[in-house]
Structure formats: C-alpha cells, structure tokens
Design a protein around this motif. Structure first.
Motif, short mmCIF file in Angstrom:
data_model
loop_
_atom_site.label_atom_id
_atom_site.label_comp_id
_atom_site.label_asym_id
_atom_site.label_seq_id
_atom_site.Cartn_x
_atom_site.Cartn_y
_atom_site.Cartn_z
N GLY A 54 1.43 9.01 -10.49
CA GLY A 54 1.31 8.05 -11.59
C GLY A 54 1.22 6.61 -11.13
N GLU A 55 1.60 6.35 -9.89
CA GLU A 55 1.44 5.00 -9.35
C GLU A 55 -0.02 4.81 -8.94
OE1 GLU A 55 4.78 3.18 -6.90
OE2 GLU A 55 5.09 5.33 -6.59
N PRO A 56 -0.48 3.56 -8.90
CA PRO A 56 -1.87 3.32 -8.51
C PRO A 56 -2.11 3.66 -7.04
CG PRO A 56 -0.70 1.24 -8.78
CD PRO A 56 0.22 2.32 -9.24
N THR A 57 -3.36 4.01 -6.74
CA THR A 57 -3.76 4.22 -5.35
C THR A 57 -3.82 2.86 -4.66
OG1 THR A 57 -6.12 3.95 -5.81
CG2 THR A 57 -5.20 6.21 -6.01
N TYR A 58 -4.02 2.87 -3.36
CA TYR A 58 -4.13 1.64 -2.58
C TYR A 58 -5.30 0.79 -3.09
CZ TYR A 58 -4.06 -1.48 1.43
OH TYR A 58 -3.99 -2.59 2.24
N GLU A 59 -6.45 1.42 -3.28
CA GLU A 59 -7.64 0.69 -3.76
C GLU A 59 -7.42 0.12 -5.16
OE1 GLU A 59 -10.55 -0.41 -2.46
OE2 GLU A 59 -9.72 0.23 -0.55
N GLU A 60 -6.77 0.90 -6.04
CA GLU A 60 -6.49 0.40 -7.39
C GLU A 60 -5.55 -0.80 -7.33
OE1 GLU A 60 -6.82 4.57 -9.96
OE2 GLU A 60 -4.92 4.05 -8.98
N PHE A 61 -4.55 -0.73 -6.45
CA PHE A 61 -3.61 -1.84 -6.29
C PHE A 61 -4.34 -3.08 -5.79
CE2 PHE A 61 -0.46 -4.17 -3.68
CZ PHE A 61 0.40 -4.55 -4.70
N LEU A 62 -5.18 -2.92 -4.78
CA LEU A 62 -5.94 -4.03 -4.22
C LEU A 62 -6.83 -4.68 -5.28
CD1 LEU A 62 -6.63 -5.66 -1.67
CD2 LEU A 62 -8.31 -3.91 -1.11
N PHE A 147 6.84 -16.33 -1.99
CA PHE A 147 7.23 -16.00 -3.36
C PHE A 147 7.77 -14.58 -3.39
CE2 PHE A 147 6.24 -14.25 -7.56
CZ PHE A 147 6.74 -15.22 -8.40
N GLN A 148 8.84 -14.39 -4.15
CA GLN A 148 9.40 -13.05 -4.34
C GLN A 148 9.73 -12.88 -5.81
OE1 GLN A 148 13.09 -12.31 -2.28
NE2 GLN A 148 13.46 -10.42 -3.38
N VAL A 149 9.34 -11.75 -6.35
CA VAL A 149 9.74 -11.41 -7.72
C VAL A 149 10.33 -10.01 -7.69
CG1 VAL A 149 7.45 -10.58 -8.42
CG2 VAL A 149 9.06 -11.34 -10.17
N GLU A 150 11.49 -9.89 -8.33
CA GLU A 150 12.18 -8.62 -8.38
C GLU A 150 11.91 -7.99 -9.74
OE1 GLU A 150 16.73 -7.79 -8.87
OE2 GLU A 150 16.32 -8.28 -6.77
N GLY A 151 11.45 -6.75 -9.71
CA GLY A 151 11.14 -6.04 -10.94
C GLY A 151 12.20 -5.01 -11.29
N GLY A 152 11.80 -4.07 -12.12
CA GLY A 152 12.74 -3.07 -12.62
C GLY A 152 12.90 -1.86 -11.71
N LYS A 153 13.89 -1.06 -12.08
CA LYS A 153 14.18 0.18 -11.34
C LYS A 153 13.48 1.39 -11.95
CE LYS A 153 18.83 -1.01 -9.82
NZ LYS A 153 20.24 -0.62 -9.90
N GLU A 154 13.22 1.33 -13.23
CA GLU A 154 12.72 2.49 -13.96
C GLU A 154 11.30 2.86 -13.55
OE1 GLU A 154 12.29 -1.30 -15.73
OE2 GLU A 154 14.17 -0.22 -15.65
N ALA A 155 10.95 4.11 -13.78
CA ALA A 155 9.62 4.62 -13.41
C ALA A 155 8.51 3.86 -14.13
CB ALA A 155 9.52 6.11 -13.71
N SER A 156 8.78 3.34 -15.32
CA SER A 156 7.75 2.59 -16.05
C SER A 156 7.40 1.28 -15.34
CB SER A 156 8.22 2.31 -17.48
OG SER A 156 9.38 1.49 -17.46
N SER A 157 8.22 0.90 -14.35
CA SER A 157 7.94 -0.31 -13.57
C SER A 157 6.98 -0.04 -12.43
CB SER A 157 9.22 -0.87 -12.95
OG SER A 157 10.26 -0.87 -13.81
N LYS A 158 6.48 1.16 -12.32
CA LYS A 158 5.66 1.51 -11.16
C LYS A 158 4.23 1.87 -11.59
CE LYS A 158 9.65 2.62 -8.46
NZ LYS A 158 10.31 3.46 -7.51
N THR A 159 3.70 1.04 -12.48
CA THR A 159 2.34 1.24 -12.96
C THR A 159 1.47 0.07 -12.50
OG1 THR A 159 2.72 0.02 -15.02
CG2 THR A 159 3.21 2.40 -15.04
#
Length: 191
Positions: A54-62, A147-159
């Motif tokens: 469910g997480e993006p691929t490397y290319e999708e992330f890029l 720069f650093q930003v801290e996000g959530g722990k939940e699975a919905s944070s990994k989209t």
C-alpha cells in the motif's frame, strides 16, 4: 448550550488530530548560508524504501516529490527525471541507467549547470514517518539548509498523498526561509 459544547469538542478533536498527523517540524539554516539566490532547486535520488503493502513504489515516491512542489512560487523545482533528461541531452549520459554510485557522481558533476541547489530527501517510514531534507549548493555541494518533519505512526500516514503533504511542508518552509533572508538583506522587518 449543548450545541456549543459539541462545537467546542469538535474543535478540540480537530486540533488534536492535526497535531498528531504532523507532530513537529524543525529547520536549520547553516551558518553563513545564503539562500537568496536560489531560483532553481532540483531533486536528487531520495533514500526511501517501501516497507508495507500500500505504500508507494520508489518511482511513485520520486514523482510525488516533484508533484508536491506545484504550489511553490518563489523558486522552481526541477524533478530528478527532468534533470536526468537535460544531462542526457548535453552529455549522452543517461544517469537513470547507471548504477547508483556512478549516477550520483555524474549528477553531482553536472547539477550546477542546471540548478542553484539540490535537495536530498530521506524518508524513515518504520515506526513513525519522518522526512529529512537537506539542501546543498549545486556548485560547492555544501549543505545550506536542513529540514525535518515528523509525521504519524498510523498506517494511514504511509501513503503517497501523506508523503506529498510532508514534502509540501518542506517546500513551504524553504520558500519562507528564502523570503526571510531576502527581507533581512533589504533591511525589512517581519513585523
């Protein structure tokens, strides 16, 4: 009275949720760094590994990093693929086809011709999502901004959408840092 109580509780929940989604961010401008002349910022290969289904691929992330920059106003963001095409057109070297260590070497050699600075993104997406971005001068390769930003722990944070929101926070903060330096140089006050 009951309606006001419900409105108040709703507001408290919205604020609590928004704080939980983006727990915090931190930026550092390196001593002596001059961001005022950055008009073109390019994306280099990020450090990202897909951990869960469910997480993006490397290319999708890029690609998502570039798409997240659409609202940037005071500088241009050049995607990795666009820069790779420019390098290939000028040198016949396709850095997208090279092994990563060689690709990085060629990228660093030519990036100063096409941009003023480049950004390196690291996404730690194990127990909590953290995005780290360092901006380097394209000619000297010295770090200018961190720069650093801290996000959530939940699975919905990994989209991909969530990762793009984190990247958009970086682009916004970096643009504000550039504008702050410009104002200080001109002697303008932020008040």
């Amino acid at each position: 009275m009951k309606k006001r109580l419900i409105q108040f509780l709703t507001l408290v929940m919205v604020l609590a949720f928004s704080t939980a989604c983006f727990a915090g961010q931190k930026e550092t401008i390196e001593e002596g760094a001059d961001l005022r002349n950055i008009k073109k910022l390019t994306i280099c290969l990020p450090y990202y590994t897909k951990m869960l289904e469910g997480e993006p691929t490397y290319e999708e992330f890029l690609k998502g990093l570039a798409e997240a920059s659409k609202k940037v106003k005071n500088y241009e963001v050049i995607s990795y693929n666009d820069l790779a095409r420019e390098i290939k057109a000028d040198t016949a070297i396709d850095i997208r086809r090279l092994p990563i260590p060689e690709s990085k070497k060629v990228y660093k050699e030519y990036v100063g011709k096409y941009a003023d600075a480049y950004m390196f993104v690291t996404l730690a997406n194990n127990s909590r999502v953290n995005m780290f971005v360092s901006v380097h001068d394209a000619k000297t390769h010295e770090m200018l901004y961190d720069f650093q930003v801290e996000g959530g722990k939940e699975a919905s944070s990994k989209t991909l959408k969530y990762y793009q929101d984190l990247a958009a926070k970086f682009y916004e903060a970096f643009g504000a840092a550039i504008q702050t330096q410009i104002k200080k140089f001109r002697g303008e006050d932020d008040d």
